[in-house]
Scaffold this active site. Structure first.
Site, mmCIF file in Angstrom:
data_model
loop_
_atom_site.group_PDB
_atom_site.id
_atom_site.type_symbol
_atom_site.label_atom_id
_atom_site.label_comp_id
_atom_site.label_asym_id
_atom_site.label_seq_id
_atom_site.Cartn_x
_atom_site.Cartn_y
_atom_site.Cartn_z
ATOM 1 N N CYS A 189 17.980 -46.950 4.323
ATOM 2 C CA CYS A 189 18.732 -47.816 5.142
ATOM 3 C C CYS A 189 17.527 -48.735 5.790
ATOM 4 C CB CYS A 189 19.371 -47.038 6.358
ATOM 5 S SG CYS A 189 20.675 -45.802 5.466
ATOM 6 N N GLU A 233 34.426 -53.201 -22.166
ATOM 7 C CA GLU A 233 32.970 -52.523 -21.324
ATOM 8 C C GLU A 233 32.385 -51.730 -22.385
ATOM 9 O OE1 GLU A 233 30.846 -50.659 -19.183
ATOM 10 O OE2 GLU A 233 31.957 -51.736 -18.066
ATOM 11 N N CYS A 240 27.434 -58.149 -7.689
ATOM 12 C CA CYS A 240 26.495 -57.129 -6.860
ATOM 13 C C CYS A 240 25.236 -57.960 -6.770
ATOM 14 C CB CYS A 240 26.338 -55.989 -7.443
ATOM 15 S SG CYS A 240 25.688 -56.025 -8.962
ATOM 16 N N PHE A 294 33.306 -56.755 -18.619
ATOM 17 C CA PHE A 294 32.662 -55.853 -17.854
ATOM 18 C C PHE A 294 33.396 -54.911 -16.967
ATOM 19 C CE2 PHE A 294 30.344 -59.987 -18.117
ATOM 20 C CZ PHE A 294 29.118 -59.437 -18.983
ATOM 21 N N GLN A 339 32.289 -47.304 -7.576
ATOM 22 C CA GLN A 339 31.746 -47.668 -6.309
ATOM 23 C C GLN A 339 31.563 -46.223 -5.322
ATOM 24 O OE1 GLN A 339 30.697 -50.490 -5.647
ATOM 25 N NE2 GLN A 339 31.817 -51.943 -6.825
ATOM 26 N N CYS A 345 19.949 -41.689 13.286
ATOM 27 C CA CYS A 345 19.650 -40.761 12.145
ATOM 28 C C CYS A 345 18.232 -40.220 12.320
ATOM 29 C CB CYS A 345 19.365 -41.752 10.751
ATOM 30 S SG CYS A 345 18.759 -40.982 9.344
#
Length: 387
Positions: free
Chosen positions: A14, A269, A346, A240, A211, A3
């Site tokens: 990143c 949700e 997450c 959720f 996602q 990159c």
């Protein structure tokens, strides 16, 4: 992953790019295990980390727009360098961005200048479906002033990008670090982008979460499906639930496994648009005993009576935001006493605390999903069984 932007210091999103991938995975696995060290881990079946491809894996680009209307710069919000050739995006996104730059000039979408608080175009949000390559394109603008020009130039854009299925303007008038506003103006007849993971149709809507790594997301949902399909359950809660990915995967697998059994799924949700998408998926699958509701998941759960045994779910799926489910909901689940809990997280740190509070449950399976290569972030799936 080579990159040039990382090498030049233009972008450091990143942060682990210089770290070998095997080392990245080892560090994440070690971090995950540290979050569970206060628990009884003697019965855990540790699954090998689910790995990602290392470039071209993102299905969504969130580009801040700056510069001049004739030569707009598309970058990440934290960078001023043009990042349209970011290797996290599919290679063909580069050509799409070239076409969008030309459209910005033709429609007179002057980039918003933060210092001067002038201009119109703040962000471009581009999402691609792996199902058919369809695209959803959203322009985040300060006002509706440019709507007539956008409508005038839209046919030309659709001719150049026939894969565009959904195009909209999002109006965000505030001078604040807010990505999008409440008002969405659709410029196409279609309002949702269809995706499909493991033969389960899912629908992506503006302002709804989905996602960004479809390869790993498909593996995450598929693993949940595999873990659940042999369990002796027929009543499910999906708290959720988002667009219904976990609940629909599990309900469909159970219905296939036990065709004579009525599988009941309740999905909760807070996002109304996500509930619309989940309901559409259930209809397309032909699942009858499915009910999705736009409610706060915690408030919904706490309003239920653990004593109502006839309606008690045997499996509760939780996929909370980064803050986790919290002590109150964890204690309620102990009282509700479903046979199994499937926890997708997450944030392993809050998940570890939550599982500690789920004191009536034993961890059975744990797997890391590397949704975000080259960063410290990852997702994790856990199966818990009542002691």
């Amino acid at each position: 992953m080579p990159c040039q932007h990382y090498q030049r210091g233009d972008c450091r999103s990143c942060q682990w790019l210089a770290t070998p991938y095997s080392t990245q995975l080892a560090k994440k696995q070690q971090h995950l295990q540290q979050q569970l060290q206060k628990l009884d881990c003697t019965q855990i079946q540790w699954q090998a980390p689910y790995t990602s491809i290392l470039q071209g894996f993102r299905n969504k680009a969130k580009m801040a727009v700056s510069g001049m209307v004739e030569r707009p710069i598309l970058s990440h919000p934290q960078s001023e360098a043009d990042l349209t050739d970011c290797p996290l995006y599919p290679a063909h996104f580069t050509n799409i961005f070239t076409i969008l730059r030309d459209f910005i000039a033709r429609a007179g979408l002057v980039p918003y200048n933060i210092q001067k608080q002038k201009g119109e175009l703040k962000y471009i949000l581009l999402t691609e479906s792996q199902l058919d390559g369809g695209l959803m394109l959203r322009f985040v603008l300060r006002s509706e002033k440019k709507l007539p020009l956008v409508q005038r130039e839209l046919p030309g854009l659709l001719a150049k990008l026939p894969q565009l299925k959904v195009v909209s303007l999002n109006i965000q008038p505030q001078h604040a670090a807010i990505l999008e506003g409440e008002k969405e103006i659709f410029l196409t007849e279609q309002h949702t982008l269809e995706e499909c993971f493991n033969q389960i149709p899912l629908f992506i809507r503006p302002q709804g979460f989905f996602q960004t790594n479809p390869q790993v997301a498909q593996g995450l949902y598929g693993t949940a499906q595999h873990w659940v399909q042999e369990l002796p359950v027929h009543r499910l809660w999906d708290l959720f639930c988002g667009v219904g990915g976990f609940g629909l995967h599990c309900a469909q697998a159970l219905q296939t496994q036990y065709p004579d059994r009525i599988i009941q799924l309740t999905g909760i949700e807070i996002s109304a648009s996500a509930i619309e998408a989940a309901t559409l998926s259930a209809q397309k699958l032909g699942l009858k005993q499915v009910k999705f509701q736009s409610l706060d998941a915690k408030h919904f759960a706490l309003a239920q009576s653990p004593a109502a045994q006839d309606d008690t779910p045997e499996l509760v799926i939780v996929n909370p935001p980064r803050r986790g489910i919290g002590i109150e909901l964890a204690q309620f689940l102990n009282q509700l006493a479903p046979h199994f809990i499937l926890y997708s997280s997450c944030n392993a740190e809050t998940m570890g605390k939550d599982v500690l509070h789920l004191s009536d449950y034993q961890l059975k399976k744990v797997q890391l999903f590397d949704m975000f290569p080259h960063t410290s972030h990852y997702e994790v799936l856990c199966l818990l069984e009542r002691k």
